[in-house]
Design an enzyme around this catalytic site. Sequence first.
Site, mmCIF file in Angstrom:
data_model
loop_
_atom_site.group_PDB
_atom_site.id
_atom_site.type_symbol
_atom_site.label_atom_id
_atom_site.label_comp_id
_atom_site.label_asym_id
_atom_site.label_seq_id
_atom_site.Cartn_x
_atom_site.Cartn_y
_atom_site.Cartn_z
ATOM 1 C CD GLU A 38 29.933 17.086 -30.240
ATOM 2 O OE1 GLU A 38 29.105 17.195 -30.998
ATOM 3 O OE2 GLU A 38 30.373 16.000 -29.046
ATOM 4 C CE LYS A 109 28.551 15.390 -25.910
ATOM 5 N NZ LYS A 109 28.048 15.311 -26.957
ATOM 6 C CB CYS A 142 26.984 18.444 -28.476
ATOM 7 S SG CYS A 142 25.398 17.302 -30.072
HETATM 8 C C1 ACM Z 1 25.860 14.949 -29.568
HETATM 9 O O1 ACM Z 1 26.271 14.652 -28.240
HETATM 10 N N1 ACM Z 1 27.372 14.877 -30.428
HETATM 11 C C2 ACM Z 1 25.166 14.531 -30.047
#
Ligand code: ACM
Length: 264
Positions: A38, A109, A142
């Site tokens: 990420e 995300k 993530c």
């Molecule tokens: C995250 O979502 N970067 C822990």
Amino acid sequence: MRVGYYQFDCVFGEVKRNLDQVSQALSNVSADLLVLPEFLSSGYQFISKQEVLDLAEPVPDGPTTQRLMEIARARNMVLVGGLAERARDHVYNSAVAVGPNGLIGCYRKTHLFFEETLFFAPGDTGFHVWDIGQARIGVMVCFDWFYPEAARTLALKGADILCHPSNLVLPYCPDGMVTRCLENRVFSITANRIGAEERGGKKSLTFIGSSEVVTPCGQVLERALRDKEALAVVEIDPAEARKKSLNPYNDLLADRRPALYQAS
Ligand code: ACM
């Protein structure tokens, strides 16, 4: 099919340096699909909206997507990696999938973590599956792992492999993804970063490495160390993810009872 991850320590704000490091690390690799962390080129710990705006890039015209497309073309592989995306008035924590012919797709995300909520808009793309020839891939980023719905949605849409760019700081995910793979009978590739960031007087964040490739039976084929750069490529058969039958009486997805899952 040869799949893997590249785990490394990126330097906040040094986009060119971080992309050069990725190019260099991948210059001799032979793989069909490689997942990167990420925010692979910007770093993670943003401390102001202005900083986010300065580092966010349009997709596919920004330097990160362009460089990933260049590498994908040169190495004849598919790459998935995360970046701060600027699109009109919003910035997103996004991940792109690129191949030898250019951009395959962009995922924003869905479940933002911690102070990401201060700086980024929650993703509006939903979850998508892309056919890359040898396999169907789905992307989640993530903290999306903490919501089983993310992996389930990708599995229901036909993903064989969950590509999971990450900047993990909590310890639970590497083992948690074993469950995500088992309960969906899919492969996963989590690419995390290593190192630490402590910017603007904020709490220090240490990234836990432990990037991994997990099979539909929950076997960890490769797991990197917590604090060492690592590039791993393993051979998998994506067809294993299409066998949803558990025994003669149980089919994982067909046996679901969505009518009984209503919460209200
Ligand atoms: C995250 O979502 N970067 C822990």
